[in-house]
Design an enzyme around this catalytic site. Structure first.
Site, PDB file in Angstrom:
ATOM      1  N   CYS A 137      -0.221   4.100  -7.459  1.00 46.90           N
ATOM      2  CA  CYS A 137      -1.582   4.652  -7.455  1.00 46.90           C
ATOM      3  C   CYS A 137      -2.251   4.412  -6.109  1.00 46.90           C
ATOM      4  O   CYS A 137      -2.746   3.315  -5.834  1.00 46.90           O
ATOM      5  CB  CYS A 137      -2.396   4.029  -8.582  1.00 46.90           C
ATOM      6  SG  CYS A 137      -4.100   4.624  -8.634  1.00 46.90           S
ATOM      7  N   CYS A 140      -5.936   3.525  -6.253  1.00 45.68           N
ATOM      8  CA  CYS A 140      -6.211   2.135  -6.669  1.00 45.68           C
ATOM      9  C   CYS A 140      -5.933   1.163  -5.528  1.00 45.68           C
ATOM     10  O   CYS A 140      -6.696   0.243  -5.285  1.00 45.68           O
ATOM     11  CB  CYS A 140      -5.325   1.722  -7.843  1.00 45.68           C
ATOM     12  SG  CYS A 140      -5.105   2.925  -9.129  1.00 45.68           S
ATOM     13  N   ASP A 141      -4.811   1.336  -4.861  1.00 40.90           N
ATOM     14  CA  ASP A 141      -4.320   0.289  -3.958  1.00 40.90           C
ATOM     15  C   ASP A 141      -4.330   0.656  -2.477  1.00 40.90           C
ATOM     16  O   ASP A 141      -4.049  -0.198  -1.630  1.00 40.90           O
ATOM     17  CB  ASP A 141      -2.878  -0.091  -4.365  1.00 40.90           C
ATOM     18  CG  ASP A 141      -2.826  -0.644  -5.785  1.00 40.90           C
ATOM     19  OD1 ASP A 141      -3.803  -1.312  -6.183  1.00 40.90           O
ATOM     20  OD2 ASP A 141      -1.838  -0.412  -6.500  1.00 40.90           O
TER      21      ASP A 141
END
Ligand code: NDP
Length: 315
Positions: A137, A140-141
């Site tokens: 992701c 997300c990261d």
């Protein structure tokens, strides 16, 4: 005598969609029962920090966020149970739900929030470096890779989108594509091709990762199985998978309508499915956004629709 417990609102799955549905359903006095599944807390418990969930200016770990959502649902009386829903019999109402292959419940309304599972290549190294440079992701990261070098695997729209997103943060992005062409839409292909920070490695397959305390590079094979096959190593700090997701729909296959990619089809952008009393929330019905906050929002909508459904049907 039938001793099968009857539940007004049964929620399957414990990601942000399921827990948010439980918060709303319990506050609406629907006495929801939620089954957590194999991975309580869902996909977010496998990420590190969550920095884009509104309300946490300093970020929060995925696990803490899920524990907070769970505690919030319990505070209003949601009955959160361990257990995996293994079968739902839709042939008569209330629907019969089997948990762990043995326990049975009858449910007037069901919210399916079983999520989706990111596909991985199946390399041992993906497990070894999970949370240490391997992610599925970028949204997300990606932030953790500012001014670093990353690689994205895949040639579809997701891979292109993730590569473009990462290019705004990282110093360089390799796009590792197994075929000699991209599968992504033309517009995404053009954007990737024009992006100077993205280098596309066509006809490359990843066979391993290396690094002391996290990912420091990837072993690739160029033109695997061909006469000119060769090994190529690239130095990277992050390795992002973007080879698709599999929605977790085994429980409803054949009864609830799915789209061509296997996601639950909902009616007119609402959480309603084609089956009365069955609602879908979160990634299981969302091929596009797949964010914790959008999942939470759809869980809220699903609980509101359950409340309306039960009241309209005097259940
Ligand atoms: P896709 O299935 O479209 O693409 C998956 C990609 O991963 C393909 O390039 C595929 O290669 C590659 N791949 C699969 N398995 C492996 C493997 N084992 N090793 C290496 N590469 C692999 O998935 P997406 O998630 O990209 O997209 C899903 C759907 O969502 C699509 O319909 C897409 O159009 C849509 N979408 C739309 C967006 C938008 O409109 N903004 C954004 C994101 C997704 P190969 O081509 O060789 O099979």
């Amino acid at each position: 005598m039938n001793t099968t417990p009857t539940v007004r609102c049964l929620i399957v799955g414990s990601g942000p969609a399921g827990y948010t549905a439980a918060i709303y359903a319990s506050r609406a006095n629907l006495s929801p029962v939620l089954f957590e599944g194999i991975q309580p807390g869902g996909q977010l418990t496998t990420t590190t920090d969550v920095e884009n969930f509104p309300g946490y200016p300093n970020g929060i770990t995925g696990t803490e966020l899920m524990m907070d959502l769970r505690a919030q649902a319990e505070r209003f009386g949601a009955d959160i149970k361990p257990g995996l829903v293994t079968d739902i019999d839709f042939s008569s109402k209330p629907y019969k739900v089997t948990v762990d292959g043995t326990e049975s419940y009858l449910a007037h309304a069901i919210i399916i929030s079983t999520g989706a599972t990111a596909k991985y290549l199946g390399l041992e190294d993906e497990k070894k470096y999970n949370g240490m440079g391997v992610s599925a992701c970028a949204t997300c990261d990606g932030f953790f890779y500012r001014n670093k070098v990353v690689a994205v695997v895949g040639g579809g729209d997701t891979a292109c989108e993730e590569a473009i997103y990462l290019s705004s943060l990282a110093s360089k992005v390799y796009l590792i594509v197994r075929k000699p062409y991209l599968r992504a839409s033309k517009v995404m292909q053009d954007r990737v091709m024009k992006n100077e920070k993205i280098e596309i490695l066509f006809e490359h397959n990843t066979v391993g990762l290396f690094g002391e305390n996290g990912v420091e590079g990837a072993h690739l094979v160029y033109r695997k199985g061909e006469a000119d096959e060769k090994m190529v190593d690239i130095a990277i700090d992050g390795f992002f998978l973007a080879i698709g997701h599999t929605p977790n729909t085994d429980l409803v296959k054949g009864v609830v309508d799915l789209d061509e990619q296997g996601y639950i089809k909902t009616i007119e952008g609402s959480p309603k499915t084609n089956v009365p009393g069955v609602f879908a929330a979160g990634d299981v019905a969302d091929p596009h956004y797949r964010q914790a906050i959008t999942a939470a929002g759809s869980g809220c909508k699903a609980a509101i629709e359950v409340e309306r459904y039960l009241s309209e049907n005097e259940l």
